[in-house]
Design a protein around this motif. Structure first.
Motif, PDB file in Angstrom:
ATOM      1  N   TYR B   6      42.154  35.693  38.157  1.00 37.08           N
ATOM      2  CA  TYR B   6      42.264  37.011  37.953  1.00 37.08           C
ATOM      3  C   TYR B   6      42.854  38.127  38.562  1.00 37.08           C
ATOM      4  CZ  TYR B   6      40.091  35.458  33.314  1.00 37.08           C
ATOM      5  OH  TYR B   6      39.886  34.872  32.081  1.00 37.08           O
ATOM      6  N   LYS B   7      43.638  38.973  38.458  1.00 39.13           N
ATOM      7  CA  LYS B   7      43.885  40.112  39.256  1.00 39.13           C
ATOM      8  C   LYS B   7      43.722  41.472  38.583  1.00 39.13           C
ATOM      9  CE  LYS B   7      47.088  39.430  42.201  1.00 39.13           C
ATOM     10  NZ  LYS B   7      48.746  39.393  42.642  1.00 39.13           N
ATOM     11  N   GLU B  13      37.460  46.666  35.141  1.00 36.45           N
ATOM     12  CA  GLU B  13      37.700  45.469  34.829  1.00 36.45           C
ATOM     13  C   GLU B  13      37.269  44.416  35.598  1.00 36.45           C
ATOM     14  OE1 GLU B  13      42.005  45.183  34.192  1.00 36.45           O
ATOM     15  OE2 GLU B  13      41.782  43.034  33.898  1.00 36.45           O
ATOM     16  N   ASP B  50      40.364  38.667  42.061  1.00 38.59           N
ATOM     17  CA  ASP B  50      41.082  39.220  43.337  1.00 38.59           C
ATOM     18  C   ASP B  50      41.196  40.570  43.022  1.00 38.59           C
ATOM     19  OD1 ASP B  50      42.822  39.903  45.032  1.00 38.59           O
ATOM     20  OD2 ASP B  50      44.154  37.865  44.960  1.00 38.59           O
ATOM     21  N   SER B  52      42.098  42.425  45.486  1.00 40.08           N
ATOM     22  CA  SER B  52      43.006  43.273  46.423  1.00 40.08           C
ATOM     23  C   SER B  52      44.233  44.312  45.878  1.00 40.08           C
ATOM     24  CB  SER B  52      43.873  42.148  47.363  1.00 40.08           C
ATOM     25  OG  SER B  52      44.553  41.207  46.499  1.00 40.08           O
TER      26      SER B  52
END
Lengths: 165, 296
Positions: B6-7, B13, B50, B52
């Motif tokens: 997942y991003k 979220e 993730d 980032s």
């Protein structure tokens, strides 16, 4: 949220969309799925730098980089640097100075050098050493590689001067 | 094998995905440690989250008299930050000594802390700076002392399946009142884990006056980055100089509990090394405090 299977990014200045598993690592995506075998797998643990590619202008180890991280990013591999007919000044300089022996580390060396020269067009020895510290070569030693980077920097500057003329 | 990557687009979220998978999902930032740990099956996860892409967590700023660093700032960000070079040079030096450029471009300061290695250079420097960490979870956010994030048995107290480290902050080293230093010995000059690293920060209210505070942190000589508290104690109220520094360095070496290591050298050797390096670090910190040092 993106859990999807279609990953889109820019690879060597061209848009690509490719089906990617959640666990896929960028190095495997490039080599196995996209057939770009210029990027090498050396140690597979982020120590040797043979897998160095450039993501959004920064050198990274593709062997430690989850493929999903490059979504909507720009990735440059050695295949995007130059072609056999039209070598990049870095590639010319590496050949001319004898900075290549077995060649396995060369793509990574080229990509780290490219990232350096983008940011620092006229690097001194220490700057080159810092930029290449994560790239191991077991054949040539590093003297000729250092020379090559300096020569490439000179070539790139000259071609800029010529363009301005 | 991972089920999903997942991003998330927001912190909320990210936390809710972690919650949905109740322990089966964990946070990934740069991944330079985690990817290897997953490959070697030292860490298990079915789902990676993730973070980032959460841009607001990548910043280095001075806010209300404190330096605030977003957890997603990379080691390169830290080592190149002019703010840190001026106001916490030991931290930019420490971050610049981590791994290779490829690792520093990707590895984050948050990961350096959460991964909780006893010799993580950046974290060792942050501990000497008496940093505070902001941790968020669905139950809210909390500020904790960075050293409280370390479990005495090694590892992190932070739960990577539920909590996210978002920010680290500390007071900048004020000119002529504080001095710091980071020193490191490794088998090579680059891309080598430290045989020993030491970060120190000393404070003094007036020039050449008695020290009002001192923090000495080193690694790896214990299961976590190690604070030489007895050495710090002896420095508080002492006048800076060879005598007090030698005494503190001796105490720090006594306190340190390095293990025999085929890679890093014998415990006896590294105890002696601790003495030498703490002395060296204090001496550099003092010259930085006096404004004469090379400031590193």
């Amino acid at each position: 949220m993106s859990k999807g299977k279609e990953l889109s990014f820019t690879l060597n200045n061209k848009p690509v969309t490719v089906e990617v598993e959640p666990h896929t690592i960028l190095l495997d995506l490039l080599r196995e799925k996209l057939g770009l075998t210029g990027t090498k797998r050396g140690c597979g643990e982020g120590e040797c730098g043979a897998c160095t590619v450039i993501v959004n202008n920064e050198a990274v180890n593709a062997c430690l980089y989850p493929a999903w991280k490059v979504e909507n990013c720009s990735v440059l591999t050695v295949e995007g640097l130059g072609s056999e007919e039209n070598l990049h000044p870095l590639q010319e300089a590496f050949l001319e100075t004898g900075a290549v022996q077995c060649g396995f580390c060369t793509p990574g060396m080229l990509m780290s050098s490219y990232a350096l020269l983008q940011k620092t067009p006229d690097p001194d020895d220490d700057e080159i050493k810092t930029a290449l510290a994560g790239n191991l070569c077991r054949c040539t030693g590093y003297v000729k590689i250092l020379e090559a980077v300096k020569k490439a920097a000179y070539k790139m500057k000259q071609s800029e001067v010529n363009e301005e003329k | 094998m991972l089920e999903a990557y997942y991003k998330p687009a927001s912190l909320e979220e990210a936390l809710s995905i972690l919650d949905d998978f109740a322990g089966r999902a964990r946070v990934i930032a740069g991944g330079t440690d985690l990817v290897l740990q997953l490959m070697h099956k030292e860490v298990a996860a079915d789902v990676l989250v993730d973070i980032s892409g959460l841009r607001q967590l990548r910043k280095i700023r001075e806010e209300n008299g404190r330096i605030v660093i977003g957890a997603l700032s990379t080691h390169t960000d830290l080592s190149e930050s002019s703010l840190l070079q001026e106001k916490a040079p030991l931290l930019s030096a420490a971050a610049g000594s981590v791994g290779s450029l490829q690792i520093r471009n990707v590895g984050t300061v948050g990961g350096n802390i959460v991964n909780a290695q006893p010799a993580a250079d950046t974290a060792v420097a942050l501990l000497a700076l008496d940093a505070t960490a902001k941790v968020v979870s669905l139950s809210g956010e909390k500020q904790v002392l960075l050293e409280e994030l370390y479990s005495p048995l090694g590892g992190s107290n932070l739960n990577p399946c539920r909590e996210i480290l978002t920010e680290i902050s500390f007071a900048p080293l004020s000119k002529s009142k504080a001095g710091g230093a980071f020193v490191r010995l490794a088998r090579r000059k680059a891309v080598a884990l430290p045989v020993l690293n030491v970060a120190v920060v000393i404070h003094s209210e007036e020039a050449k006056g008695a020290l009002t505070d001192a923090r000495i942190v080193m690694g790896p000589v214990a299961l976590t980055p190690f604070r030489a508290r007895k050495a710090e104690q002896v420095l508080r109220g002492s006048f800076p100089g060879e005598e007090s520094f030698c005494r503190a360095a001796g105490l720090a070496a006594d306190e340190a509990r390095p293990r025999d290591s085929r890679f890093r050298g014998s415990a006896a050797y590294r105890k002696e090394l601790a003495r030498v390096m703490v002395l060296r670090a204090l001496t550099i910190a003092q010259s930085n405090l006096d404004g004469q040092g090379v400031n590193r």
